[in-house]
Design a protein around this motif. Structure first.
Motif, short mmCIF file in Angstrom:
data_model
loop_
_atom_site.label_atom_id
_atom_site.label_comp_id
_atom_site.label_asym_id
_atom_site.label_seq_id
_atom_site.Cartn_x
_atom_site.Cartn_y
_atom_site.Cartn_z
N LEU A 1 0.87 -1.14 -0.09
CA LEU A 1 0.04 -0.01 0.11
C LEU A 1 0.90 1.25 0.04
O LEU A 1 0.36 2.33 0.17
N GLY A 2 2.24 0.96 -0.14
CA GLY A 2 3.07 2.25 -0.22
C GLY A 2 3.16 3.01 1.26
O GLY A 2 3.61 4.03 1.45
N ARG A 3 3.15 2.12 2.27
CA ARG A 3 3.57 2.37 3.54
C ARG A 3 4.69 1.92 4.01
O ARG A 3 4.96 1.58 5.20
N GLY A 4 5.86 1.59 3.14
CA GLY A 4 7.18 1.05 3.54
C GLY A 4 7.89 1.66 4.62
O GLY A 4 8.52 1.19 5.38
N ALA A 5 7.86 3.13 4.40
CA ALA A 5 8.64 3.98 5.51
C ALA A 5 8.05 3.85 6.64
O ALA A 5 8.85 4.16 7.88
N PHE A 6 6.86 3.27 7.07
CA PHE A 6 6.37 3.08 8.32
C PHE A 6 6.02 1.65 8.77
O PHE A 6 5.45 1.81 9.89
N LEU A 7 6.58 0.81 8.28
CA LEU A 7 6.45 -0.71 8.73
C LEU A 7 6.68 -0.77 10.18
O LEU A 7 5.90 -1.40 10.87
N ALA A 8 7.81 -0.41 10.64
CA ALA A 8 8.36 -0.36 11.94
C ALA A 8 7.61 0.24 13.07
O ALA A 8 7.00 -0.35 14.07
N VAL A 9 6.85 1.54 12.65
CA VAL A 9 5.87 2.08 13.51
C VAL A 9 4.53 1.23 13.65
O VAL A 9 3.80 1.22 14.29
N ASP A 10 4.03 0.79 12.22
CA ASP A 10 3.00 0.03 11.95
C ASP A 10 2.76 -1.27 12.85
O ASP A 10 1.75 -1.64 13.19
N THR A 11 4.17 -1.85 12.64
CA THR A 11 4.00 -3.18 13.18
C THR A 11 4.93 -3.53 14.62
O THR A 11 4.88 -4.52 15.01
N GLY A 12 5.53 -2.49 14.75
CA GLY A 12 6.52 -2.69 15.87
C GLY A 12 5.88 -3.07 17.34
O GLY A 12 4.76 -2.97 17.67
N PHE A 13 6.65 -3.32 18.46
CA PHE A 13 6.15 -3.65 19.79
C PHE A 13 5.49 -2.37 20.04
O PHE A 13 4.17 -2.17 20.74
N MET B 1 0.17 5.45 24.35
CA MET B 1 1.24 4.59 23.66
C MET B 1 0.37 3.19 23.36
O MET B 1 -0.34 2.62 24.12
N VAL B 2 0.43 2.80 22.17
CA VAL B 2 0.18 1.56 21.64
C VAL B 2 1.26 0.39 21.73
O VAL B 2 2.13 0.87 20.98
N VAL B 3 0.74 -0.58 22.28
CA VAL B 3 1.80 -1.79 22.32
C VAL B 3 1.16 -3.17 21.89
O VAL B 3 -0.28 -3.22 21.80
N ARG B 4 1.85 -3.97 21.31
CA ARG B 4 1.36 -5.04 20.77
C ARG B 4 1.92 -6.32 21.39
O ARG B 4 3.05 -6.95 20.81
N PRO B 5 1.66 -6.77 22.54
CA PRO B 5 2.08 -7.80 23.34
C PRO B 5 2.10 -9.10 22.59
O PRO B 5 2.81 -9.96 23.09
N MET B 6 0.84 -9.43 21.98
CA MET B 6 1.00 -10.90 21.30
C MET B 6 1.53 -11.05 19.95
O MET B 6 1.51 -11.84 19.45
N GLU C 1 11.10 -7.53 11.93
CA GLU C 1 11.78 -7.31 13.28
C GLU C 1 12.99 -6.35 13.08
O GLU C 1 13.49 -5.55 14.05
N LYS C 2 13.73 -6.73 11.84
CA LYS C 2 15.04 -5.70 11.60
C LYS C 2 14.82 -4.33 11.40
O LYS C 2 15.76 -3.57 11.28
N LEU C 3 13.69 -3.80 11.13
CA LEU C 3 13.49 -2.55 10.82
C LEU C 3 13.60 -1.65 12.04
O LEU C 3 12.95 -2.00 13.03
N SER C 4 14.20 -0.41 11.99
CA SER C 4 14.11 0.54 12.90
C SER C 4 12.99 1.60 12.71
O SER C 4 13.00 1.83 11.60
N PRO C 5 12.60 1.97 13.86
CA PRO C 5 11.21 3.12 13.57
C PRO C 5 12.04 4.46 13.36
O PRO C 5 11.12 5.45 13.18
N GLU C 6 13.36 4.57 13.52
CA GLU C 6 14.04 5.90 13.58
C GLU C 6 13.84 6.93 12.33
O GLU C 6 13.35 7.99 12.54
N PRO C 7 13.64 6.29 10.87
CA PRO C 7 13.60 7.41 9.83
C PRO C 7 12.42 8.07 9.72
O PRO C 7 12.36 9.09 9.23
#
Ligand SMILES: [Zn+2]
Length: 228
Positions: free
Chosen positions: A38-50, A59-64, A126-132
């Motif tokens: 969908l063109g959201r590659g830049a936000f993968l880490a934010v959209d799926t991170g812990f 704060m939204v967390v994804r414990p499962m 998992e290897k993506l960082s949310p920094e950029p």
């Protein structure tokens, strides 16, 4: 996206600082590939991170996200835990209903023959960082998904002219004025969207505020340059 807005807003009203999402490893892997398409590659880490801290106070967390859907299903079955399943929105197309369902079917089908498929997709994410995708100020965040804007230097996107053609009205109420406030992926969604009335009122209000501020700053710059 709008559902997350609603959940976060409810959490704010009730005074909760954290929201736990029930996304399993399976769903995170599907979301990774869906968002990529969908063109959201830049936000993968934010959209799926812990952790997801883009909303500031909540704060939204994804414990499962470390457990597969199968593991969770077995656990719930053996400990007889009642479950609620929210199905995605249905469309009338049976073959290719949506990118999300297409990816889901593809991944689950692949998983049957190669049992490590989903965990491989997940580990890659998992290897993506949310920094950029960090934004320094409120105006540098996308109006809809609140991610840092990824559109620097590619202002002249191919979809902009098509938007302007559709609409004779200019100014605060035109769709084209909203485009610079959105990230690449939300621009695509926005293009498909009907008239502006379909946006939630709070999104529209914020958008109009930002457009007016940008206009004011623009005017000031013009005045200063004409004085000097
Ligand atoms: Zn966005």
């Amino acid at each position: 996206m709008l559902r997350t807005h609603l959940i976060v807003q409810t959490a704010r009203d009730r005074g909760y600082a954290k929201v736990m999402m029930g996304e399993s490893l399976t769903r995170v892997a599907i979301k990774l590939l869906t968002n990529l398409s969908l063109g959201r590659g830049a936000f993968l880490a934010v959209d799926t991170g812990f952790t997801d801290q883009r909303h500031g106070d909540v704060m939204v967390v994804r414990p499962m996200r470390d457990y597969t859907a199968k593991e969770i299903a077995f656990y719930n079955h053996f400990f007889s835990i009642p479950t609620v399943i929210v199905p995605p929105l249905f469309t009338k197309h049976r073959e290719k209903p949506s990118i999300h369902q297409l990816v889901e079917r593809f991944l689950l089908g692949l998983q049957e023959e190669f049992p490590s498929t989903i965990s491989t997709v997940y580990r890659t994410g998992e290897k993506l960082s949310p920094e950029p995708a960090k934004a320094s100020s409120e105006s540098q965040r996308c109006l809809l998904c609140l991610c840092g804007l990824d559109t620097d230097g590619e202002e002249e996107l191919a979809l902009e002219p098509t938007l302007i053609l559709e609409e004779p009205a200019a100014g605060v109420e035109s769709k084209a004025a909203y485009i610079p406030l959105l990230c690449y992926s939300c621009r695509l969604t926005f293009k498909e969207l009907g008239p502006l009335d379909t946006l939630p009122p709070y999104v529209r209000a914020e958008g109009q505020r930002r457009i007016r501020r940008a206009e004011m700053e623009h005017d000031q710059e013009n005045q200063e340059s004409s004085k000097s």
